[in-house]
Structure formats: structure tokens, C-alpha cells
Design a protein around this motif. Sequence first.
Motif, mmCIF file in Angstrom:
data_model
loop_
_atom_site.group_PDB
_atom_site.id
_atom_site.type_symbol
_atom_site.label_atom_id
_atom_site.label_comp_id
_atom_site.label_asym_id
_atom_site.label_seq_id
_atom_site.Cartn_x
_atom_site.Cartn_y
_atom_site.Cartn_z
ATOM 1 N N VAL A 25 20.328 9.691 -16.582
ATOM 2 C CA VAL A 25 21.747 10.434 -15.762
ATOM 3 C C VAL A 25 22.696 9.379 -16.152
ATOM 4 O O VAL A 25 23.961 9.665 -16.555
ATOM 5 C CB VAL A 25 21.245 10.499 -14.389
ATOM 6 C CG1 VAL A 25 22.901 10.717 -13.558
ATOM 7 C CG2 VAL A 25 20.296 11.669 -14.148
ATOM 8 N N LEU A 26 22.489 7.941 -15.820
ATOM 9 C CA LEU A 26 23.776 7.225 -16.054
ATOM 10 C C LEU A 26 24.213 7.157 -17.602
ATOM 11 O O LEU A 26 25.547 7.263 -17.707
ATOM 12 C CB LEU A 26 23.523 5.620 -15.505
ATOM 13 C CG LEU A 26 23.430 5.453 -14.075
ATOM 14 C CD1 LEU A 26 22.969 4.163 -13.927
ATOM 15 C CD2 LEU A 26 24.613 5.802 -13.469
ATOM 16 N N GLY B 107 0.851 -1.157 -0.134
ATOM 17 C CA GLY B 107 -0.118 0.095 -0.079
ATOM 18 C C GLY B 107 0.878 1.273 -0.166
ATOM 19 O O GLY B 107 0.252 2.240 0.046
ATOM 20 N N GLN B 108 2.037 1.201 -0.282
ATOM 21 C CA GLN B 108 2.965 2.415 -0.243
ATOM 22 C C GLN B 108 3.226 2.778 -1.565
ATOM 23 O O GLN B 108 4.233 2.798 -2.312
ATOM 24 C CB GLN B 108 4.426 2.075 0.319
ATOM 25 C CG GLN B 108 4.197 1.593 1.898
ATOM 26 C CD GLN B 108 5.276 1.273 2.630
ATOM 27 O OE1 GLN B 108 6.493 1.153 1.925
ATOM 28 N NE2 GLN B 108 5.429 0.962 3.798
ATOM 29 N N ARG B 109 2.054 3.163 -2.143
ATOM 30 C CA ARG B 109 1.921 3.459 -3.760
ATOM 31 C C ARG B 109 2.761 4.593 -4.048
ATOM 32 O O ARG B 109 3.434 4.841 -5.003
ATOM 33 C CB ARG B 109 0.346 3.878 -4.048
ATOM 34 C CG ARG B 109 -0.545 2.560 -3.869
ATOM 35 C CD ARG B 109 -1.878 3.010 -3.983
ATOM 36 N NE ARG B 109 -2.058 3.643 -5.288
ATOM 37 C CZ ARG B 109 -3.114 4.339 -5.455
ATOM 38 N NH1 ARG B 109 -3.717 4.905 -4.341
ATOM 39 N NH2 ARG B 109 -3.196 4.895 -6.699
ATOM 40 N N LEU B 110 2.910 5.884 -3.287
ATOM 41 C CA LEU B 110 3.568 7.068 -3.626
ATOM 42 C C LEU B 110 4.999 6.696 -3.534
ATOM 43 O O LEU B 110 5.763 7.092 -4.629
ATOM 44 C CB LEU B 110 3.129 8.033 -2.624
ATOM 45 C CG LEU B 110 4.193 9.165 -2.749
ATOM 46 C CD1 LEU B 110 3.643 9.985 -4.127
ATOM 47 C CD2 LEU B 110 3.806 10.244 -1.599
ATOM 48 N N LEU B 111 5.641 5.868 -2.600
ATOM 49 C CA LEU B 111 7.011 5.421 -2.765
ATOM 50 C C LEU B 111 7.312 4.488 -4.058
ATOM 51 O O LEU B 111 8.169 4.607 -4.799
ATOM 52 C CB LEU B 111 7.171 4.891 -1.440
ATOM 53 C CG LEU B 111 8.672 4.002 -1.463
ATOM 54 C CD1 LEU B 111 9.621 5.261 -1.369
ATOM 55 C CD2 LEU B 111 8.969 3.113 -0.262
ATOM 56 N N GLY B 112 6.354 3.694 -4.298
ATOM 57 C CA GLY B 112 6.505 2.801 -5.565
ATOM 58 C C GLY B 112 6.694 3.694 -6.793
ATOM 59 O O GLY B 112 7.427 3.695 -7.592
ATOM 60 N N TRP B 113 5.780 4.656 -6.796
ATOM 61 C CA TRP B 113 5.661 5.676 -8.093
ATOM 62 C C TRP B 113 7.019 6.538 -8.188
ATOM 63 O O TRP B 113 7.324 6.796 -9.182
ATOM 64 C CB TRP B 113 4.396 6.360 -8.203
ATOM 65 C CG TRP B 113 3.347 5.564 -8.737
ATOM 66 C CD1 TRP B 113 2.255 4.862 -8.259
ATOM 67 C CD2 TRP B 113 2.969 5.238 -9.941
ATOM 68 N NE1 TRP B 113 1.495 4.058 -9.002
ATOM 69 C CE2 TRP B 113 1.983 4.340 -10.117
ATOM 70 C CE3 TRP B 113 3.861 5.535 -11.496
ATOM 71 C CZ2 TRP B 113 1.470 3.802 -11.336
ATOM 72 C CZ3 TRP B 113 3.262 5.077 -12.676
ATOM 73 C CH2 TRP B 113 2.258 4.199 -12.509
ATOM 74 N N ILE C 147 9.717 4.370 -9.335
ATOM 75 C CA ILE C 147 9.402 4.417 -10.685
ATOM 76 C C ILE C 147 10.240 5.717 -11.423
ATOM 77 O O ILE C 147 11.014 5.592 -12.430
ATOM 78 C CB ILE C 147 8.219 4.114 -11.295
ATOM 79 C CG1 ILE C 147 7.919 2.978 -10.918
ATOM 80 C CG2 ILE C 147 7.993 4.430 -12.810
ATOM 81 C CD1 ILE C 147 8.376 1.606 -11.783
ATOM 82 N N LEU C 148 9.866 6.749 -11.057
ATOM 83 C CA LEU C 148 10.234 7.886 -11.680
ATOM 84 C C LEU C 148 11.896 8.377 -11.330
ATOM 85 O O LEU C 148 12.505 8.405 -12.455
ATOM 86 C CB LEU C 148 9.431 9.321 -11.035
ATOM 87 C CG LEU C 148 10.089 10.597 -11.543
ATOM 88 C CD1 LEU C 148 9.614 10.649 -12.976
ATOM 89 C CD2 LEU C 148 9.247 11.643 -10.875
ATOM 90 N N ALA C 149 12.247 8.032 -10.240
ATOM 91 C CA ALA C 149 13.519 7.976 -9.940
ATOM 92 C C ALA C 149 14.407 7.160 -10.603
ATOM 93 O O ALA C 149 15.403 7.245 -11.132
ATOM 94 C CB ALA C 149 13.836 8.037 -8.344
#
Length: 166
Positions: free
Chosen positions: A127-128, A108-114, A117-119
Motif C-alpha cells: 500500500v505505501l 502465546g498470542q500467535r494469531l495476532l502475531g501472524w 505480519i500479514l498486515a
Amino acid sequence: MPAIPLVRDALRPARPADAALALVVAVLQIGVTALAAHRPHHHGTINAASIALLAVGPLALLARRRHPASVLGISFVAALVYSAFDYYPRGLVFVALVVAFWTVMMAGQRLLGWISILAGFVLFVVVLPLAGAQPGTNLVWVSGIAAWMLVLATAAEIVRARREDA
């Protein structure tokens, strides 16, 4: 203080299913990457440091149910450091990261998951390569990676929502 419970929990035995998953992921990440090192189109060699970096994510998976966010962070950093060293061979270096991402989404930690993905897209795909730590990219490659990342995140959202509705 959050590090103390993480260390204490790391000393507790993992569930057998989590231990089996961590073992399969370790075999995939290390084994396939070691095989890739012997292919002509790959450069770099497998050594103790590369094996250690490839093992960090799978080892962290042992605590994935108790500390999903920490495991995602550890797996993310391990994959990023491995990828930043361009002299290591390419292989299945993101399996633990994908499992950790999925676990975070199911927790349920959706914000962290998204955010991951963005990071991940920005760091691994933009960047790499710009820093010279990854081979040159093109629009097709970048679009393909973006599509797969969106498919993974969308699938996790769908599965999570269905589990909540059940």
C-alpha cells in the motif's frame, strides 16, 4: 475500559531489563535514523515530529510484558505513520515493532502475531509504495522483505514452541 489499565500501568516503573531494552531500541531507532539522514542517498530531515514518532515504539516497550498486544499495536501504528511521511529519512524504524512482535509471539498470542505480519506486508510493502509514500519497489525487494518477515515469524514460532516444551 482497557485503556485505563494501560495508562495506570504506564505510570508504574518498568522492569530494569525492559527499561534497558527500550533505551537500546530508542538509541538504535533514533540514532541510526539520524545518521541515515546525513547520507546522500537518503532524503528528508530529522525534526521533532520524526523523533517523537521514532520514540513512541520504544516508549511503549516499557509495558510490553503487561500489555503485549497494545504495545504491538502502538509500535505498528508509529512505524506506519513514520513510513507514510516520505519526507522522513529511512533508518532502523522497525526495531520496536520487531521487539513488540516477538513479545506477542512469546506471550502465546500467535494469531495476532501472524495477523501483524500479514498486515505489515500489505501496508508497508504494497500500500505505501502504491500510494507514493515509499520509493518504488521491484519483485526482488518485495520477495526479500517477505522472506525476512517469514523468517522472523518462523523463528518466533520455533522459539515459542521450544519454550513450551521445556
